[in-house]
Design a protein around this motif. Structure first.
Motif, PDB file in Angstrom:
ATOM      1  N   PRO A 159     -35.029 -19.195  12.686  1.00 15.75           N
ATOM      2  CA  PRO A 159     -34.131 -20.335  12.487  1.00 15.75           C
ATOM      3  C   PRO A 159     -32.662 -19.934  12.355  1.00 15.75           C
ATOM      4  N   PHE A 160     -32.407 -18.784  11.741  1.00 13.17           N
ATOM      5  CA  PHE A 160     -31.022 -18.340  11.519  1.00 13.17           C
ATOM      6  C   PHE A 160     -30.339 -17.862  12.790  1.00 13.17           C
ATOM      7  N   ALA A 161     -31.148 -17.619  13.813  1.00 18.94           N
ATOM      8  CA  ALA A 161     -30.606 -16.944  14.989  1.00 18.94           C
ATOM      9  C   ALA A 161     -29.444 -17.700  15.616  1.00 18.94           C
ATOM     10  N   SER A 162     -29.481 -19.004  15.510  1.00 19.04           N
ATOM     11  CA  SER A 162     -28.436 -19.787  16.178  1.00 19.04           C
ATOM     12  C   SER A 162     -27.180 -19.906  15.326  1.00 19.04           C
ATOM     13  N   GLU A 163     -27.234 -19.443  14.108  1.00 24.23           N
ATOM     14  CA  GLU A 163     -26.064 -19.589  13.229  1.00 24.23           C
ATOM     15  C   GLU A 163     -25.317 -18.261  13.140  1.00 24.23           C
ATOM     16  N   THR A 164     -24.016 -18.361  13.011  1.00 25.83           N
ATOM     17  CA  THR A 164     -23.242 -17.127  12.912  1.00 25.83           C
ATOM     18  C   THR A 164     -23.026 -16.748  11.454  1.00 25.83           C
ATOM     19  N   GLU A 165     -22.990 -17.741  10.615  1.00 27.79           N
ATOM     20  CA  GLU A 165     -22.847 -17.435   9.196  1.00 27.79           C
ATOM     21  C   GLU A 165     -23.684 -18.402   8.384  1.00 27.79           C
ATOM     22  N   ILE A 166     -24.300 -17.866   7.344  1.00 20.73           N
ATOM     23  CA  ILE A 166     -25.108 -18.726   6.490  1.00 20.73           C
ATOM     24  C   ILE A 166     -24.716 -18.514   5.042  1.00 20.73           C
ATOM     25  N   ALA A 167     -25.026 -19.488   4.245  1.00 19.89           N
ATOM     26  CA  ALA A 167     -24.753 -19.366   2.808  1.00 19.89           C
ATOM     27  C   ALA A 167     -25.868 -18.563   2.160  1.00 19.89           C
ATOM     28  N   ALA A 168     -25.520 -17.821   1.123  1.00 15.27           N
ATOM     29  CA  ALA A 168     -26.496 -16.982   0.444  1.00 15.27           C
ATOM     30  C   ALA A 168     -27.666 -17.804  -0.063  1.00 15.27           C
ATOM     31  N   SER A 169     -27.395 -19.009  -0.456  1.00 17.80           N
ATOM     32  CA  SER A 169     -28.449 -19.845  -1.032  1.00 17.80           C
ATOM     33  C   SER A 169     -29.594 -20.074  -0.045  1.00 17.80           C
ATOM     34  N   ARG A 170     -29.282 -20.032   1.229  1.00 15.02           N
ATOM     35  CA  ARG A 170     -30.324 -20.259   2.238  1.00 15.02           C
ATOM     36  C   ARG A 170     -31.367 -19.126   2.239  1.00 15.02           C
ATOM     37  N   LEU A 171     -31.000 -18.007   1.597  1.00 14.89           N
ATOM     38  CA  LEU A 171     -31.923 -16.867   1.575  1.00 14.89           C
ATOM     39  C   LEU A 171     -32.962 -16.998   0.480  1.00 14.89           C
ATOM     40  N   GLU A 172     -32.731 -17.889  -0.441  1.00 12.15           N
ATOM     41  CA  GLU A 172     -33.621 -18.025  -1.590  1.00 12.15           C
ATOM     42  C   GLU A 172     -35.075 -18.193  -1.144  1.00 12.15           C
ATOM     43  N   GLY A 173     -35.923 -17.272  -1.629  1.00 14.11           N
ATOM     44  CA  GLY A 173     -37.355 -17.377  -1.361  1.00 14.11           C
ATOM     45  C   GLY A 173     -37.780 -17.022   0.036  1.00 14.11           C
ATOM     46  N   ILE A 174     -36.838 -16.549   0.836  1.00 15.82           N
ATOM     47  CA  ILE A 174     -37.153 -16.290   2.238  1.00 15.82           C
ATOM     48  C   ILE A 174     -38.018 -15.028   2.392  1.00 15.82           C
ATOM     49  N   GLU A 193     -31.041  -3.054  19.675  1.00 14.73           N
ATOM     50  CA  GLU A 193     -31.743  -4.333  19.620  1.00 14.73           C
ATOM     51  C   GLU A 193     -30.774  -5.521  19.682  1.00 14.73           C
ATOM     52  N   THR A 194     -29.619  -5.387  19.054  1.00 12.57           N
ATOM     53  CA  THR A 194     -28.641  -6.487  19.142  1.00 12.57           C
ATOM     54  C   THR A 194     -28.092  -6.534  20.555  1.00 12.57           C
ATOM     55  N   ALA A 195     -27.914  -5.348  21.161  1.00 18.64           N
ATOM     56  CA  ALA A 195     -27.379  -5.306  22.522  1.00 18.64           C
ATOM     57  C   ALA A 195     -28.309  -6.030  23.484  1.00 18.64           C
ATOM     58  N   ASN A 196     -29.599  -5.839  23.341  1.00 13.37           N
ATOM     59  CA  ASN A 196     -30.510  -6.496  24.271  1.00 13.37           C
ATOM     60  C   ASN A 196     -31.010  -7.853  23.761  1.00 13.37           C
ATOM     61  N   GLY A 197     -30.446  -8.283  22.667  1.00 17.18           N
ATOM     62  CA  GLY A 197     -30.699  -9.651  22.230  1.00 17.18           C
ATOM     63  C   GLY A 197     -31.997  -9.925  21.521  1.00 17.18           C
ATOM     64  N   THR A 198     -32.777  -8.893  21.202  1.00 15.89           N
ATOM     65  CA  THR A 198     -34.050  -9.177  20.544  1.00 15.89           C
ATOM     66  C   THR A 198     -33.879  -9.462  19.061  1.00 15.89           C
ATOM     67  N   VAL A 199     -32.768  -8.993  18.487  1.00 16.33           N
ATOM     68  CA  VAL A 199     -32.481  -9.384  17.102  1.00 16.33           C
ATOM     69  C   VAL A 199     -31.045  -9.881  17.004  1.00 16.33           C
ATOM     70  N   ARG A 200     -30.773 -10.660  15.985  1.00 15.41           N
ATOM     71  CA  ARG A 200     -29.437 -11.219  15.770  1.00 15.41           C
ATOM     72  C   ARG A 200     -28.890 -10.759  14.439  1.00 15.41           C
ATOM     73  N   VAL A 201     -27.620 -10.503  14.423  1.00 14.89           N
ATOM     74  CA  VAL A 201     -26.961 -10.207  13.165  1.00 14.89           C
ATOM     75  C   VAL A 201     -26.394 -11.524  12.628  1.00 14.89           C
ATOM     76  N   VAL A 202     -26.675 -11.810  11.370  1.00 14.55           N
ATOM     77  CA  VAL A 202     -26.195 -13.043  10.755  1.00 14.55           C
ATOM     78  C   VAL A 202     -25.240 -12.685   9.620  1.00 14.55           C
ATOM     79  N   ALA A 203     -24.064 -13.238   9.650  1.00 18.20           N
ATOM     80  CA  ALA A 203     -23.113 -12.970   8.575  1.00 18.20           C
ATOM     81  C   ALA A 203     -23.491 -13.768   7.337  1.00 18.20           C
ATOM     82  N   CYS A 204     -23.198 -13.188   6.181  1.00 17.02           N
ATOM     83  CA  CYS A 204     -23.420 -13.900   4.932  1.00 17.02           C
ATOM     84  C   CYS A 204     -22.402 -13.371   3.925  1.00 17.02           C
ATOM     85  N   ARG A 205     -21.502 -14.231   3.538  1.00 17.82           N
ATOM     86  CA  ARG A 205     -20.364 -13.811   2.727  1.00 17.82           C
ATOM     87  C   ARG A 205     -20.799 -13.040   1.477  1.00 17.82           C
ATOM     88  N   GLU A 206     -21.880 -13.467   0.839  1.00 13.28           N
ATOM     89  CA  GLU A 206     -22.268 -12.847  -0.425  1.00 13.28           C
ATOM     90  C   GLU A 206     -22.993 -11.507  -0.242  1.00 13.28           C
TER      91      GLU A 206
END
Lengths: 323, 323
Positions: free
Chosen positions: B174-189, B248-261
DNA sequence: CCGCACTATCAGGCAATTTAATACGGTGTG
DNA sequence: CACACCGTATTAAATTGCCTGATAGTGCGG
């Protein structure tokens, strides 16, 4: 680094000679020279002191030899352990042999056998007599070729052939011009022999004693080769296996002198682990060497051993095997 | 058998991949494939189970690996012992490194250095973090490249650079399409992380805790690689060193997601033996890596350690080194 | 079933190793 | 000291084996 190069180095150290190592390893002297050269180059060290004959190891060489021997041994063991994990039994027969026996008899036997059994490889491992026993015991080799084979609790021994021992002297020695001498002429003479621990030494002493002769042992070595060298240097006479002086008699540096009272042979034999049966190929090869069915000897000896164990000490059987 | 082949096999076993082993050894994947193939052929055994990815070792393979590791280690040690018997100091700098660090930074550094110093060779030894410490301690290598360098009584540590850790997820996540997420979204993940013993795991837990987040660790591994694989399989997100997912990021199989916290870095450092000074070439190379004079760091740390020892426990210094 | 990533295989090139021939060196002899 | 002999070093050519680059085949996930 090539594991083979390390083995080569061991051979050179054992034999104190590049050319002999070459024979033992089944390559040319040139190959040995270059391999060791490259080895030293890559280590940026000198391992062998070539400034004197026989060759000696440098300090670094001795350190390296110790380590390399252990590593080679360990790798072979590992190889075995892994190979036996594999599905099919090995088509390789591995024979352990002391240099003197292995070098004399293995090359032709190997060639003859591989001609008739193209799918089987014969491998020879060299080592001291003690080392060969160890190789057989630890199942590193299928069987061993030694002199004075000795059956033990775990090892069976099959007498093979009796190699004549010859009384030899330098071409400079007073005896050199005579073809046969009386035993009495040996009384008090300088003789070069094996160290006291070596079985062959004990056999020689026994023989001299029963001929009523006392000699003066002037030098002692732990191997044939050094003895022959000392004889060449005319430091005394010696009694050595014929095969050990074949080259030297051919080129005239030593002479064989007959002596009616000194008629010694050294018994050569095959030793094998009683438990754990040999593969078909090994038995075939053993039979080729023996010139008769090996299986028969293995069985009869095993039974003899069993009978012996009930009687107690097996000393007399050991003798019967040896002669 | 070529000692190099045995090392190759170790790399393959470590990396559970022929192609990665090839990179680590600096050869092509084809070479690795053939070498291992020949190795197996000569052993008449299968060492590697190629029927599943990531590759696994067969029973025989595991036995062989154990033995081979020991043999390779032993030979290197022996080599060293003998080389140091030789006259001149080695012109080779040997660096120990964990795969993730060594593979990212050594190739260019090596190339750059050898261009300026054609007479010096740089050798890289790979191993686990623990193994690298051992390599440095036992003087198998001149210095080591590790993450979370830790000074000890015998080892000095020089902080080098901070490699960013990235929050990554599968491209299916789900996070793959977002460039930045809030730390709270990680809760319980669901998160994939290192095993509890690994330092990096503790650092990650610490970071999450201070961000006030509790995650559910769904899988644990002892190495980055397996974590990345699990992330690719979309079994959860993870926090891994940037270098570990470059491909892996180069070939697109994984995404890096920014998270300020979540702003983590892992400290990389050089560790070295305090006693026994490095050769000139090693210091030069270290300086190239550091981008500053290495000597200075070595001295100041040694003195700091000395001062510390008088005070007693050195825990706070260790921290100052790490950050 | 397809695409992707990875491994196997193949042909060609290159480097290391071996051999055979020969030069060189140590050792003992006259 | 020169010579002969044995053993080691050196050399060039042949051979072997390893590596690369290209390509075909395979496991895995969609």
């Amino acid at each position: 680094m090539q594991l083979r190069t390390l083995e080569l180095f061991c051979h050179v150290a054992d034999q104190r000679s590049f050319s002999k190592a070459a024979v033992a390893a089944g390559v040319t002297q040139s190959a040995v020279s270059q391999s060791i050269g490259h080895l030293e180059e890559s280590l940026e060290t000198t391992l062998i002191d070539r400034s004197k004959r026989p060759l000696t190891l440098t300090e670094a060489g001795r350190v390296y030899l110790n380590g390399v021997r252990e590593i080679v041994r360990q790798y072979k063991e590992l190889e075995d352990r892994v190979q036996h994990h594999g599905r099919r039994l090995s088509d390789t027969v591995t024979v352990g042999a002391v240099y003197s026996v292995g070098l004399s008899y293995m090359p032709e036997a190997k060639q003859a056998f591989e001609q008739n059994h193209p799918d089987v490889r014969i491998r020879t491992e060299f080592g001291s007599s003690q080392r060969v026993v160890e190789m057989v015991t630890s199942n590193e080799v299928d069987f061993g070729l030694v002199s004075f084979p000795r059956a033990t609790k775990t090892l069976g021994a099959i007498p093979w052939q009796s190699e004549p021992m010859r009384l030899v002297c330098s071409s400079e020695h007073p005896f050199a011009s005579e073809t046969e001498i009386a035993a009495s002429r040996l009384e008090g003479i300088d003789m070069i022999s094996f160290e006291k621990g070596v079985v062959l030494r004990q056999a020689i002493d026994q023989c001299l004693k029963s001929a009523g002769i006392t000699v003066s042992i002037s030098m002692e070595f732990d191997n044939c080769d050094s003895i022959v060298r000392a004889i060449q240097a005319n430091r005394g006479i010696g009694i050595v296996p014929e095969a050990a002086v074949r080259r030297e008699t051919a080129n005239g540096t030593v002479r064989v002198v007959a002596c009616r009272e000194i008629q010694m042979t050294r018994p050569l034999g095959i030793i094998f682990r009683k438990r754990g049966k040999l593969c078909r190929a090994a038995i075939e090869f053993g039979s080729l060497l023996l010139g008769r069915e090996m299986e028969h000897d293995m069985l009869s000896k095993t039974e003899a051993a069993k009978a012996d164990r009930q009687k107690g000490e097996s000393k007399d059987r050991a003798v019967s095997v040896l002669i």
